[in-house]
Structures are given as C-alpha cells and as structure tokens.
Design a protein around this motif. Structure first.
Motif, PDB file in Angstrom:
ATOM      1  N   THR A   1      15.591   8.265  -2.013  1.00  0.00           N
ATOM      2  CA  THR A   1      15.157   8.879  -0.752  1.00  0.00           C
ATOM      3  C   THR A   1      13.831   8.350  -0.226  1.00  0.00           C
ATOM      4  OG1 THR A   1      14.112  10.694  -1.976  1.00  0.00           O
ATOM      5  CG2 THR A   1      16.409  11.014  -1.265  1.00  0.00           C
ATOM      6  N   TYR A   2      13.203   7.444  -0.950  1.00  0.00           N
ATOM      7  CA  TYR A   2      11.916   6.905  -0.498  1.00  0.00           C
ATOM      8  C   TYR A   2      11.631   5.565  -1.163  1.00  0.00           C
ATOM      9  CZ  TYR A   2      10.091   8.654  -4.960  1.00  0.00           C
ATOM     10  OH  TYR A   2       9.881   8.881  -6.294  1.00  0.00           O
ATOM     11  N   ASP A   3      10.764   4.786  -0.513  1.00  0.00           N
ATOM     12  CA  ASP A   3      10.181   3.574  -1.108  1.00  0.00           C
ATOM     13  C   ASP A   3       8.755   3.930  -1.493  1.00  0.00           C
ATOM     14  OD1 ASP A   3      12.511   2.208  -0.561  1.00  0.00           O
ATOM     15  OD2 ASP A   3      11.730   1.258   1.257  1.00  0.00           O
ATOM     16  N   ARG A   4       8.255   3.306  -2.546  1.00  0.00           N
ATOM     17  CA  ARG A   4       6.914   3.623  -3.040  1.00  0.00           C
ATOM     18  C   ARG A   4       6.080   2.356  -3.193  1.00  0.00           C
ATOM     19  NH1 ARG A   4       5.666   7.751  -7.879  1.00  0.00           N
ATOM     20  NH2 ARG A   4       5.740   9.128  -6.076  1.00  0.00           N
ATOM     21  N   ILE A   5       4.823   2.440  -2.721  1.00  0.00           N
ATOM     22  CA  ILE A   5       3.801   1.423  -2.965  1.00  0.00           C
ATOM     23  C   ILE A   5       2.798   2.039  -3.931  1.00  0.00           C
ATOM     24  CG2 ILE A   5       1.937   0.044  -1.968  1.00  0.00           C
ATOM     25  CD1 ILE A   5       3.463   0.239   0.728  1.00  0.00           C
ATOM     26  N   VAL A   6       2.432   1.295  -4.978  1.00  0.00           N
ATOM     27  CA  VAL A   6       1.437   1.759  -5.946  1.00  0.00           C
ATOM     28  C   VAL A   6       0.332   0.710  -6.027  1.00  0.00           C
ATOM     29  CG1 VAL A   6       1.005   2.418  -8.341  1.00  0.00           C
ATOM     30  CG2 VAL A   6       3.212   2.960  -7.285  1.00  0.00           C
ATOM     31  N   ILE A   7      -0.907   1.155  -5.873  1.00  0.00           N
ATOM     32  CA  ILE A   7      -2.072   0.280  -6.023  1.00  0.00           C
ATOM     33  C   ILE A   7      -2.787   0.714  -7.300  1.00  0.00           C
ATOM     34  CG2 ILE A   7      -4.252  -0.476  -5.017  1.00  0.00           C
ATOM     35  CD1 ILE A   7      -2.948   0.172  -2.254  1.00  0.00           C
ATOM     36  N   ASP A   8      -2.796  -0.171  -8.305  1.00  0.00           N
ATOM     37  CA  ASP A   8      -3.390   0.123  -9.609  1.00  0.00           C
ATOM     38  C   ASP A   8      -4.891  -0.139  -9.574  1.00  0.00           C
ATOM     39  OD1 ASP A   8      -0.945   0.821 -10.937  1.00  0.00           O
ATOM     40  OD2 ASP A   8      -0.451  -1.314 -11.010  1.00  0.00           O
ATOM     41  N   LEU A   9      -5.649   0.780 -10.206  1.00  0.00           N
ATOM     42  CA  LEU A   9      -7.110   0.722 -10.185  1.00  0.00           C
ATOM     43  C   LEU A   9      -7.681   0.722 -11.585  1.00  0.00           C
ATOM     44  CD1 LEU A   9      -7.417   3.584  -7.572  1.00  0.00           C
ATOM     45  CD2 LEU A   9      -7.765   1.158  -7.107  1.00  0.00           C
TER      46      LEU A   9
ATOM     47  N   PHE B   1      -3.233   4.608  -6.661  1.00  0.00           N
ATOM     48  CA  PHE B   1      -3.028   5.233  -5.367  1.00  0.00           C
ATOM     49  C   PHE B   1      -1.614   4.946  -4.925  1.00  0.00           C
ATOM     50  CE2 PHE B   1      -3.177   5.685  -0.795  1.00  0.00           C
ATOM     51  CZ  PHE B   1      -3.778   6.921  -0.695  1.00  0.00           C
ATOM     52  N   VAL B   2      -0.943   5.965  -4.378  1.00  0.00           N
ATOM     53  CA  VAL B   2       0.481   5.878  -4.065  1.00  0.00           C
ATOM     54  C   VAL B   2       0.722   6.159  -2.594  1.00  0.00           C
ATOM     55  CG1 VAL B   2       2.732   6.962  -4.521  1.00  0.00           C
ATOM     56  CG2 VAL B   2       1.130   6.579  -6.405  1.00  0.00           C
ATOM     57  N   VAL B   3       1.621   5.389  -1.992  1.00  0.00           N
ATOM     58  CA  VAL B   3       2.129   5.685  -0.657  1.00  0.00           C
ATOM     59  C   VAL B   3       3.645   5.771  -0.785  1.00  0.00           C
ATOM     60  CG1 VAL B   3       2.284   4.960   1.757  1.00  0.00           C
ATOM     61  CG2 VAL B   3       0.232   4.398   0.416  1.00  0.00           C
ATOM     62  N   ASP B   4       4.208   6.950  -0.507  1.00  0.00           N
ATOM     63  CA  ASP B   4       5.658   7.148  -0.497  1.00  0.00           C
ATOM     64  C   ASP B   4       6.129   7.121   0.949  1.00  0.00           C
ATOM     65  OD1 ASP B   4       5.892   7.385  -3.231  1.00  0.00           O
ATOM     66  OD2 ASP B   4       5.984   9.578  -3.232  1.00  0.00           O
ATOM     67  N   ILE B   5       7.136   6.311   1.220  1.00  0.00           N
ATOM     68  CA  ILE B   5       7.670   6.153   2.573  1.00  0.00           C
ATOM     69  C   ILE B   5       9.104   6.701   2.574  1.00  0.00           C
ATOM     70  CG2 ILE B   5       8.171   4.552   4.447  1.00  0.00           C
ATOM     71  CD1 ILE B   5       6.016   3.286   1.673  1.00  0.00           C
ATOM     72  N   ALA B   6       9.353   7.729   3.382  1.00  0.00           N
ATOM     73  CA  ALA B   6      10.677   8.347   3.443  1.00  0.00           C
ATOM     74  C   ALA B   6      11.703   7.343   3.995  1.00  0.00           C
ATOM     75  CB  ALA B   6      10.645   9.601   4.325  1.00  0.00           C
ATOM     76  N   ARG B   7      12.904   7.380   3.441  1.00  0.00           N
ATOM     77  CA  ARG B   7      13.980   6.501   3.949  1.00  0.00           C
ATOM     78  C   ARG B   7      14.728   7.146   5.066  1.00  0.00           C
ATOM     79  NH1 ARG B   7      16.870   2.935  -0.676  1.00  0.00           N
ATOM     80  NH2 ARG B   7      15.006   1.847  -1.296  1.00  0.00           N
TER      81      ARG B   7
END
Length: 168
Positions: free
Chosen positions: A55-63, A162-168
């Motif tokens: 139901t979503y795509d996810r971007i993860v930025i590791d710190l 840090f996460v960005v979830d994008i709804a499909r």
C-alpha cells in the motif's frame, strides 16, 4: 621627580595590562574547549534506500548520530544545490527532503555517504531518488513521482533513520 613617577606609573600599568591579557587567554581557550566537547557532533547521512510495499513505497535515509530536523517539501522541479542544474530524474511531481544540521562527509571532507547519488526506480509511486546537496550543514535529497505523492514523514530510532512513506 615627576618624570620618574610618570615612567613608573606607565611601566606598572603596562605590566598589569599584560598580566591581565595573559590570564584572559587561557580562560577563554578552556571555555572554548569545554563548549566544543559538550556540543554534539553533526549527524552524518550514510545511506538512502527504498522499498515497495503493498500500500505504500518507502524511502529511508540512514543516519549516524542523532536525528536532525527534516523538512519534506513538494517542489516544481529538482535542482542540485549550489549549481542550480536540473536533476535528470523522470517524473512530473517532486519532493525535496532536507536534513539540517547534517553532513554526508566527515571533518576531513571525505564522503561517508554510501547510497545512490542518482537512481531511477520503478516502484508503484517512486520513480527516482537523488542526493542533490551536501553543503554548509544541509543534506538534500530529491524524489520523483509520475502522480501527486501523498506522504507521511517521520524519524525512527535504534538505529537512527528518517522515513518517508508514500501512499500508492
């Protein structure tokens, strides 16, 4: 007699002033050293990754370090920080992800970022991601989409990311 008194006064004043300056220098240096050791180091951006879910795509930025402040902003197009050159990602809609304070390099100027600099992606929503800037305490990414992205952004901890979830 008055000339000798003036010479003595001038010599005493100069000696006293020099003594005060020599005492002031170590005190301010030690204060600076204490402030530098108590200040948290700038968080480092070490990777960016993505995944598709039902139901979503996810971007993860590791710190590495603490999670800095992050803004996610819809923009009309993506450009590289500093040069203003367009980022060659396919898409009609774009998000700018900006972390501050943050760096993708160490104190010696060597990159600590091991993720993609420019990557076309073919997920349900996400069509590409790019590292668009690492300058003066800001690290910026751009994300590309074919359709208007509806998203939710938040930090996760242990490990920091840090996460960005994008709804499909």
């Amino acid at each position: 007699m008055h000339a000798r008194l003036r010479q003595f006064t001038a010599l005493a004043t100069g000696t006293l002033l020099a003594a005060c300056l020599s005492f002031a220098a170590p005190a301010s240096a030690s204060t600076t050293a204490v402030a530098a050791t108590t200040q948290a180091p700038t968080p480092l951006v070490v990777n960016a990754r993505w995944a598709g879910h039902p139901t979503y795509d996810r971007i993860v930025i590791d710190l590495r370090g603490y999670a800095p402040a992050v803004t996610v902003t819809p923009v009309p197009h993506l450009v590289y920080d500093g040069s203003g050159k367009p980022v060659p990602l396919p898409g009609k809609y774009f998000l700018e992800i900006r972390l501050h304070p943050a760096a993708a390099h160490d104190d010696a100027g060597q990159s600590v970022y091991h993720g993609p600099k420019l990557q076309k992606i073919d997920l349900g929503k996400l069509k590409g991601i790019a590292l668009t800037g690492d300058y003066e305490g800001y690290v910026t990414f751009g994300a590309a989409f074919d359709t208007l992205p509806y998203y939710r952004a938040f930090p996760l901890h242990s490990p920091e990311r840090f996460v960005v979830d994008i709804a499909r």
